[in-house]
Design an enzyme around this catalytic site. Structure first.
Site, PDB file in Angstrom:
ATOM      1  N   ASP A  87      -0.896   8.534  15.728  1.00  0.00           N
ATOM      2  CA  ASP A  87      -1.377   9.803  15.200  1.00  0.00           C
ATOM      3  C   ASP A  87      -0.090  10.460  14.717  1.00  0.00           C
ATOM      4  O   ASP A  87       0.713  10.918  15.534  1.00  0.00           O
ATOM      5  CB  ASP A  87      -2.034  10.637  16.296  1.00  0.00           C
ATOM      6  CG  ASP A  87      -2.588  11.925  15.720  1.00  0.00           C
ATOM      7  OD1 ASP A  87      -1.875  12.594  14.938  1.00  0.00           O
ATOM      8  OD2 ASP A  87      -3.736  12.274  16.037  1.00  0.00           O
ATOM      9  N   HIS A  88       0.138  10.464  13.432  1.00  0.00           N
ATOM     10  CA  HIS A  88       1.490  10.827  12.984  1.00  0.00           C
ATOM     11  C   HIS A  88       1.845  12.280  13.288  1.00  0.00           C
ATOM     12  O   HIS A  88       3.011  12.639  13.288  1.00  0.00           O
ATOM     13  CB  HIS A  88       1.703  10.482  11.510  1.00  0.00           C
ATOM     14  CG  HIS A  88       1.089  11.438  10.541  1.00  0.00           C
ATOM     15  ND1 HIS A  88      -0.243  11.437  10.237  1.00  0.00           N
ATOM     16  CD2 HIS A  88       1.627  12.435   9.809  1.00  0.00           C
ATOM     17  CE1 HIS A  88      -0.487  12.393   9.353  1.00  0.00           C
ATOM     18  NE2 HIS A  88       0.629  13.020   9.074  1.00  0.00           N
TER      19      HIS A  88
ATOM     20  N   HIS B  48      -5.608  14.699  14.702  1.00  0.00           N
ATOM     21  CA  HIS B  48      -4.466  15.620  14.682  1.00  0.00           C
ATOM     22  C   HIS B  48      -4.738  16.951  15.404  1.00  0.00           C
ATOM     23  O   HIS B  48      -3.921  17.398  16.195  1.00  0.00           O
ATOM     24  CB  HIS B  48      -4.034  15.923  13.250  1.00  0.00           C
ATOM     25  CG  HIS B  48      -3.856  14.696  12.397  1.00  0.00           C
ATOM     26  ND1 HIS B  48      -3.338  13.525  12.877  1.00  0.00           N
ATOM     27  CD2 HIS B  48      -4.134  14.466  11.081  1.00  0.00           C
ATOM     28  CE1 HIS B  48      -3.291  12.615  11.901  1.00  0.00           C
ATOM     29  NE2 HIS B  48      -3.766  13.161  10.798  1.00  0.00           N
TER      30      HIS B  48
ATOM     31  N   GLY C 200       0.804  -1.230   0.000  1.00  0.00           N
ATOM     32  CA  GLY C 200       0.000   0.000   0.000  1.00  0.00           C
ATOM     33  C   GLY C 200       0.833   1.275   0.000  1.00  0.00           C
ATOM     34  O   GLY C 200       2.061   1.256   0.055  1.00  0.00           O
TER      35      GLY C 200
HETATM   36  C1  BG6 Z   1      -3.771  12.242   7.226  1.00  0.00           C
HETATM   37  C2  BG6 Z   1      -5.075  12.506   6.545  1.00  0.00           C
HETATM   38  O1  BG6 Z   1      -3.988  11.747   8.508  1.00  0.00           O
HETATM   39  O2  BG6 Z   1      -3.022  13.435   7.300  1.00  0.00           O
HETATM   40  C3  BG6 Z   1      -4.859  13.099   5.173  1.00  0.00           C
HETATM   41  O3  BG6 Z   1      -5.817  11.302   6.428  1.00  0.00           O
HETATM   42  C4  BG6 Z   1      -3.947  14.303   5.250  1.00  0.00           C
HETATM   43  O4  BG6 Z   1      -6.094  13.453   4.584  1.00  0.00           O
HETATM   44  C5  BG6 Z   1      -2.691  13.996   6.039  1.00  0.00           C
HETATM   45  O5  BG6 Z   1      -3.611  14.683   3.935  1.00  0.00           O
HETATM   46  C6  BG6 Z   1      -1.861  15.243   6.271  1.00  0.00           C
HETATM   47  O6  BG6 Z   1      -0.637  14.902   6.863  1.00  0.00           O
HETATM   48  P1  BG6 Z   1       0.644  15.810   6.728  1.00  0.00           P
HETATM   49  O7  BG6 Z   1       1.673  15.146   7.552  1.00  0.00           O
HETATM   50  O8  BG6 Z   1       0.987  15.854   5.273  1.00  0.00           O
HETATM   51  O9  BG6 Z   1       0.262  17.187   7.212  1.00  0.00           O
END
Ligand code: BG6
Length: 494
Positions: free
Chosen positions: A181-182, A244, A15
């Site tokens: 939660d990245h 987030h 993926g």
């Molecule tokens: C993800 C969302 O969790 O975070 C996406 O599902 C979004 O829709 C993304 O684009 C944004 O992450 P970052 O790190 O690019 O700000």
């Protein structure tokens, strides 16, 4: 220091997340010595692939997405040797038994003592079935530790999240579950607590007496890309708000944790989530939350389609691609301080930024009488620029005490030689070491859903308040009014 050796099981290995984030993160960790030689990665997905093809995928992903651009061939071939692929039907326990046998071989080959980290880059409906089959296939019987790392979304609302959690908890203990939660893996989000608690300069001012409002912007230029199917059932509130944005609020608003211990910090975060003022009625939701959906528009001379024209999106969809809200944290520290939050797709710039607006100097002091004094701002830039700046008022050189705003700036991303680790590197490394500080605990997830569900319920009742905004614009103007009512405005992002 290197994390303890383990087998990493990557479900969803063919993926997008694996390709864009996970393979490059593993490579960076290896290159930096945070993964020693005692590890193996098993790529798992339905489609057939041999080890050679899989390693080729990994190689290409690193070439394209890793922050270490030049791949040393000797290093690569040592690294690649740790990667194997197995095609797996996750509904069939026999495959898991075979996986267990393979794991034994890998343990032997790489000198791993049975530690196993299962990373589920899968749709949440599969978390339960995979967990059960991990158990039934014997994978949790090895000697070492077992950890489950899962991606969002953790459910669709509180009820489905509870159900999901119920399934996981039949197999794994809460301490073994790492919910990603990245945003919590981003350097500048982690920096918020250092900034707050390692500087005497800020903490005494970090409250309702000195802060007028807080603004959090997560803007994106992209539309829904190829994720229309997922996104149309989710929308901005669930996709970015529940996780987030609320997590960022907790980092900004929490009390200092008693100890530098994961549970102390997470306890404080839960308290913030529980202090969020719940929106009681649809009326309140309409007053304090704005939702929007992009229509066709343009950006930098490029025509952009509307949301309803996007692939796999219902042509009559009322899913929001934008929301803004005024949120209150009802506790002693924050009573009465609005937190303005906003996020959206197809906005003019990609940025993640927090603005802390301090209260203005009192009217009767010297300068305020003669000049329009702007408030002090502390701006935390999370992405794509990383840094902090403090806006203060100073004398315009050569003038007769004229005041001008100046910025004291720390630009982390401008520093030569600083190559900040990606969120997924920090998080994978933390999970492997058993540090759950920057993962969301179940009670955080539940409290966040409780807050979000009320908004979603009000929206279900009333479709009519969905505002449209042109792709490439800053969203519906109602979002400006949220602040204007209080005498504030969105500070322009950089
Ligand atoms: C993800 C969302 O969790 O975070 C996406 O599902 C979004 O829709 C993304 O684009 C944004 O992450 P970052 O790190 O690019 O700000």
């Amino acid at each position: 220091t290197a994390a303890e050796g383990a087998v990493y099981y990557l479900f969803g290995a063919t993926g997008d997340l694996a390709r864009r984030k996970l393979f490059p993160a593993l490579f960076s960790l290896y290159k930096e010595g945070k993964l020693a030689e005692d590890f193996a990665v098993v790529g798992l997905a339905r489609r057939p692939r041999d080890n050679g093809q899989f390693r080729q995928d990994v190689y290409e992903s690193i070439q394209e997405f890793c922050r270490y651009k030049a791949i040393d061939q000797e290093l690569w071939s040592r690294f690649a040797d740790h990667f194997v692929y197995m095609s797996l039907d996750i509904h069939n326990v026999d495959g898991f038994r075979e996986l267990n046998r393979l794991s034994g071989e890998l343990d032997q080959k790489f000198g791993i003592n049975g530690n196993r980290l299962f990373y589920l880059a899968l749709a949440p409906e599969l978390f339960g079935p995979v967990s059960f089959n991990l158990r039934d296939g014997g994978l949790l019987e090895s000697a070492g530790w077992h950890k489950l790392v899962i991606e969002k979304p953790f459910g669709y609302d509180l009820e489905s999240a509870r159900e999901l959690n119920g399934q996981l908890s039949q197999v794994f203990k809460e301490e073994e579950v790492y919910r990603i939660d990245h945003y919590l893996g981003k350097e500048m989000v982690q920096n918020i607590q250092v900034l707050r608690f390692a500087n005497q300069l800020f903490e005494p001012l970090w409250n309702k007496n000195h802060i007028a409002n807080v603004q959090i912007t997560l803007s994106e230029t992209v539309g829904v890309e190829e994720r229309g199917g997922y996104y149309d059932h989710s929308g901005a509130l669930r996709d970015m708000g529940q996780n987030h944005i609320l997590q960022m609020i907790t980092m900004i608003a929490m009390e200092p944790p008693g100890r530098l211990h994961p549970e102390s910090l997470r306890d404080e975060k839960v308290k913030v989530l529980r202090s969020l003022r719940q929106l009681g009625s649809s009326e309140e939701v309409r007053e304090r939350v704005v939702r929007g959906q992009y229509r066709a528009g343009s950006s930098k001379g490029k025509e952009l389609p509307g949301y309803r024209q996007e692939d796999k999106v219902d042509p009559e969809s009322s899913t929001e691609t934008y929301f803004a809200a005024k949120v209150y944290v009802d506790n002693f520290r924050w009573a009465g301080v609005p937190f303005y939050i906003r996020t959206g797709k197809r906005l003019p710039v990609k940025t993640t930024e927090v603005v802390i607006e301090f209260k203005n100097v009192p009217d009767n002091v010297l300068f305020a009488k003669r000049h329009e004094l702007g408030p002090n701002l502390l701006v935390i830039r999370v992405n794509p620029m990383e840094g902090i700046y403090l806006k203060i008022n100073a004398k315009r050189p050569g003038s007769d005490n004229e005041v001008q705003p100046v910025a004291m700036e720390f630009c982390q991303s401008c520093q030569i030689g600083i190559n900040t680790p990606e969120a997924y590197e920090l998080l994978l490394y933390d999970a492997a070491r058993g540090d759950s500080t920057y993962f969301t605990r179940w009670d955080e997830v539940a409290a966040a859903w409780t807050f979000v569900d009320r908004i979603a319920a009000a929206w279900r009742e009333n479709d009519g308040d969905l505002r449209s905004y042109a792709a490439g614009s800053w969203g519906p103007e109602e979002a400006d009014r949220l602040l204007q009512q209080d005498g504030f405005f969105w500070w322009p992002v950089n």
